[in-house]
Design a protein around this motif. Structure first.
Motif, mmCIF file in Angstrom:
data_model
loop_
_atom_site.group_PDB
_atom_site.id
_atom_site.type_symbol
_atom_site.label_atom_id
_atom_site.label_comp_id
_atom_site.label_asym_id
_atom_site.label_seq_id
_atom_site.Cartn_x
_atom_site.Cartn_y
_atom_site.Cartn_z
ATOM 1 N N ALA A 163 0.743 -1.215 0.167
ATOM 2 C CA ALA A 163 0.058 -0.018 -0.049
ATOM 3 C C ALA A 163 0.867 1.144 -0.047
ATOM 4 N N VAL A 164 2.175 1.514 0.773
ATOM 5 C CA VAL A 164 2.773 2.383 0.941
ATOM 6 C C VAL A 164 3.396 2.676 -0.313
ATOM 7 N N GLU A 165 3.771 1.603 -1.100
ATOM 8 C CA GLU A 165 4.710 1.820 -2.420
ATOM 9 C C GLU A 165 3.705 2.215 -3.583
ATOM 10 N N ALA A 166 2.189 1.900 -3.416
ATOM 11 C CA ALA A 166 1.417 2.338 -4.409
ATOM 12 C C ALA A 166 0.947 3.575 -4.118
ATOM 13 N N GLY A 167 1.207 4.393 -2.866
ATOM 14 C CA GLY A 167 1.125 5.519 -2.741
ATOM 15 C C GLY A 167 0.258 6.198 -1.648
ATOM 16 N N ALA A 168 -0.268 5.011 -0.626
ATOM 17 C CA ALA A 168 -0.888 5.475 0.511
ATOM 18 C C ALA A 168 -0.056 6.367 1.518
ATOM 19 N N ARG A 169 -0.793 7.017 2.140
ATOM 20 C CA ARG A 169 -0.364 7.971 3.023
ATOM 21 C C ARG A 169 -0.407 7.825 4.250
ATOM 22 N N THR A 170 -1.814 7.066 4.703
ATOM 23 C CA THR A 170 -2.399 6.892 6.069
ATOM 24 C C THR A 170 -2.808 5.376 6.036
ATOM 25 N N LEU A 171 -1.996 4.616 7.016
ATOM 26 C CA LEU A 171 -2.280 3.183 6.925
ATOM 27 C C LEU A 171 -3.288 2.803 8.125
ATOM 28 N N ASN A 172 -4.343 2.343 8.129
ATOM 29 C CA ASN A 172 -5.300 2.247 9.069
ATOM 30 C C ASN A 172 -5.212 0.807 9.644
ATOM 31 N N VAL A 173 -5.241 0.677 10.954
ATOM 32 C CA VAL A 173 -5.233 -0.877 11.389
ATOM 33 C C VAL A 173 -6.476 -1.105 12.143
ATOM 34 N N PRO A 174 -7.526 -1.757 11.345
ATOM 35 C CA PRO A 174 -8.922 -1.686 12.181
ATOM 36 C C PRO A 174 -9.110 -2.922 13.019
ATOM 37 N N ASP A 175 -9.745 -2.869 14.103
ATOM 38 C CA ASP A 175 -10.230 -3.869 15.039
ATOM 39 C C ASP A 175 -11.371 -4.122 14.761
ATOM 40 N N THR A 176 -11.715 -4.509 13.569
ATOM 41 C CA THR A 176 -13.064 -4.621 13.115
ATOM 42 C C THR A 176 -13.884 -5.208 13.691
ATOM 43 N N VAL A 177 -13.652 -6.219 14.524
ATOM 44 C CA VAL A 177 -14.751 -7.001 15.448
ATOM 45 C C VAL A 177 -14.694 -6.561 16.968
ATOM 46 N N GLY A 178 -13.753 -5.864 17.541
ATOM 47 C CA GLY A 178 -13.589 -5.510 18.560
ATOM 48 C C GLY A 178 -12.788 -6.584 19.512
ATOM 49 N N TYR A 179 -11.892 -7.181 18.980
ATOM 50 C CA TYR A 179 -11.444 -8.308 19.683
ATOM 51 C C TYR A 179 -10.102 -8.426 20.376
ATOM 52 N N THR A 180 -9.337 -7.238 20.178
ATOM 53 C CA THR A 180 -8.017 -7.013 20.655
ATOM 54 C C THR A 180 -8.199 -6.430 22.155
ATOM 55 N N THR A 181 -6.970 -6.246 22.858
ATOM 56 C CA THR A 181 -6.831 -5.930 24.155
ATOM 57 C C THR A 181 -5.785 -4.879 23.803
ATOM 58 N N PRO A 182 -5.693 -3.974 25.121
ATOM 59 C CA PRO A 182 -4.731 -2.731 25.028
ATOM 60 C C PRO A 182 -3.379 -3.171 24.743
ATOM 61 N N VAL A 196 7.149 -1.817 8.577
ATOM 62 C CA VAL A 196 6.615 -1.507 7.389
ATOM 63 C C VAL A 196 7.522 -0.577 6.732
ATOM 64 N N ARG A 197 8.000 -0.900 5.438
ATOM 65 C CA ARG A 197 9.041 0.023 4.837
ATOM 66 C C ARG A 197 8.449 1.419 4.512
ATOM 67 N N GLY A 198 9.138 2.444 4.801
ATOM 68 C CA GLY A 198 8.620 3.799 4.745
ATOM 69 C C GLY A 198 7.574 4.257 5.753
ATOM 70 N N GLY A 199 7.638 3.517 7.070
ATOM 71 C CA GLY A 199 6.828 3.668 8.134
ATOM 72 C C GLY A 199 6.838 4.931 8.728
ATOM 73 N N ASN A 200 8.061 5.458 8.600
ATOM 74 C CA ASN A 200 8.205 6.954 9.276
ATOM 75 C C ASN A 200 7.746 7.914 8.436
ATOM 76 N N ASP A 201 7.075 7.830 7.201
ATOM 77 C CA ASP A 201 6.684 8.625 6.121
ATOM 78 C C ASP A 201 5.209 8.512 6.084
#
Length: 516
Positions: A163-182, A196-201
């Motif tokens: 996604a970053v190489e294709a041009g995405a500026r924002t990477l969203n990490v959804p907890d789509t089903v409310g499964y995770t913990t802090p 993630v390559r280019g994660g700082n950008d």
């Protein structure tokens, strides 16, 4: 948590008009969506996700109007990694001052197999296609890996790299089903930022659902892990149990600013007004004990708490009510209130009583709480002035008859002098007919701000409780009624407010003269 001297900026991405609006009970008309988008912009959100344009012509038109009218914030639209979705987004955003296309695809093994029927390679191929096509239309592209928290870490990195190489500026990490913990989501964000390559950008974003009641906690943990955008909704509305509540997230970052060392651009004194606007638009009220914007958020009835508040408000409040839009805290005088709170309220009203007088007023106020929720300032004034409280209007009998699409209510009431008054009225449903009959019988009418009924107890002992509130001259009056019949409970609650209004009208001129 960051140790930087200057607070980092966390973007607030509001998806009330997309994720929130698509959930059962919260559907809005196009005009309502535009109205609320203006309110969100005025609140100071960084990104408004205005809708899913390819889902319906109505959604497309609403997004198009919002993009044309709301000029001070980024307007985002949602699209699957499908050409038709992305093209619809681009058309709807043609007149936007700051457009964003938010495209997504599922990445978890469960979704790949059962929802998409795709291999890992096909998911990556669609990711690249979707982001590249979106970038041809707008510079600001966000990519989401749906069900990211149940996706293999290594594969999630592969997808985000693509996604970053294709041009995405924002990477969203959804907890789509409310499964995770802090702890889990914080560790994931730290891992992604490191791998993630280019994660700082790019900006990493969290989108947490509330199925386990952890959406706000998980979003804050994601911020600790390096997320610099959080996706949330006003009042926490959204699919199933909802999303992270914007007002709770923002105030957690503000109140615990020294811990998180982050900040937002939200104009927090507008939070309450924005919450109430959403409730008026959808017709769904927040619960009284809802954090930040619930009616009890800054209300204190316990005598111990009230005594502490009178000494120093910081004893029981971690933020100022004015910071989120309330005019002030409330020391609610009810059956749990103590002597100190009643005495303080009387002093505020201009009454300094001897101990014996004070004891009498407190005893009478306690007795009054047996028939009404709280004791108002005007109730206290009447008690001090020696006025007795009559029975007010009471229900002798009521009945309802349905015919066609209308209902007729028939009420038999006892007035304050003990005389019977009989009245009938029609309405679109039993509640409307009942309240119309009560208004005609008593000569009192008011517009309800909220109306709730629920069950108290179980089995044969269960009773219905009705809670009403009405705003009259910038004052909110609450009424409560209980009965084995929920409609009778509703009538009792309505009369609770009506009796209070009638008493106020009767004594206001005399009180004005006494206090003049």
């Amino acid at each position: 948590m960051t140790n930087a001297a200057t607070p980092a900026r966390v973007r607030i991405f509001d998806t009330s008009l997309r994720d929130g609006e698509q959930s059962p009970g919260f559907t809005m008309s196009g005009a309502q969506k535009v109205l609320f988008a203006h309110a969100l912009a005025d609140l100071g959100v960084d990104v408004i996700e205005a809708g899913f344009p390819n889902s319906s012509p109505a959604d497309f038109n609403a997004v198009q109007t919002i993009a044309r009218e709301v000029r001070t914030t980024t307007i985002a639209t949602l699209a699957r990694c499908h050409p038709a979705d992305i093209e619809a987004c681009a058309r709807s955003l043609q007149n936007a001052a700051a457009p964003r296309i938010h495209t997504f695809i599922s990445t978890s093994p469960l979704h790949r197999e059962h929802k998409l029927g795709m291999s890992k390679a096909q998911v990556i191929e669609h990711t690249i296609m979707g982001v590249e096509l979106a970038r041809r239309h707008v510079d600001d592209v966000e990519f989401s890996a749906e069900d990211a928290l149940r996706t293999e870490r290594e594969f999630l990195v592969e997808v985000f790299n693509a996604a970053v190489e294709a041009g995405a500026r924002t990477l969203n990490v959804p907890d789509t089903v409310g499964y995770t913990t802090p702890a889990e989501i914080r560790a994931l964000f730290e891992y992604l930022r490191a791998n993630v390559r280019g994660g700082n950008d790019v900006v990493f974003s969290a989108h947490c659902h509330n199925d386990l009641g952890l959406a706000v906690a998980n979003s804050l943990a994601a911020i600790e892990g390096g997320a610099r955008q959080v996706e949330c909704t006003i009042n926490g509305i959204g699919e199933r149990a909802g999303n992270a509540a914007l007002e709770e997230l923002v105030m957690a970052m503000k109140v615990r600013g020294a811990y998180y060392n982050v900040d937002t651009g939200i104009d927090t004194p507008k939070l309450l007004a924005t919450s109430r606007l959403l409730s008026r638009i959808t017709g769904i009220q927040v619960q009284r004990n809802k954090a930040i914007v619930g009616a009890n958020a800054f209300a204190h009835e316990s005598g111990i708490h009230q005594h502490g508040m009178l000494k120093n408000r910081d004893t029981y409040e971690i933020m100022h009510p004015q910071d989120v839009g309330w005019s002030d805290s409330q020391l609610v005088l009810g059956r749990h209130s103590g002597r100190a709170a009643v005495a303080d309220r009387l002093r505020q009203l201009g009454y300094v009583l001897e101990d014996a007088q004070l004891d009498q007023v407190i005893a009478e106020a306690k007795a009054l709480t047996q028939t009404q929720h709280v004791v108002s300032d005007r109730d206290l004034q009447r008690l001090v002035e020696g006025e007795s409280f009559g029975p007010g209007w009471r229900i002798a009998a009521l009945s309802l008859t349905d015919y066609g699409h209308r209902t007729r209510a028939h009420v038999d009431l006892s007035d304050p002098d003990g005389r019977h008054v009989i009245q009938s009225a029609e309405g679109d449903g039993p509640v409307a007919a009942l309240f119309a009959a009560l208004a005609q019988a008593t000569g009192v009418d008011f517009e309800l701000e909220s109306y709730e009924v629920h069950s108290m107890g179980v089995g044969r002992d269960a009773r219905g409780e009705a809670n009403l509130s009405a705003r009259i001259d910038d004052e909110v009056l609450a009424g409560q009624g209980t009965s084995r019949d929920v409609l009778e409970a509703s009538a009792i609650a309505w009369l609770d407010i009506a009796n209070r209004l009638l008493r106020d009208r009767k004594v206001l001129p005399r009180l004005a003269a006494v206090n003049g």
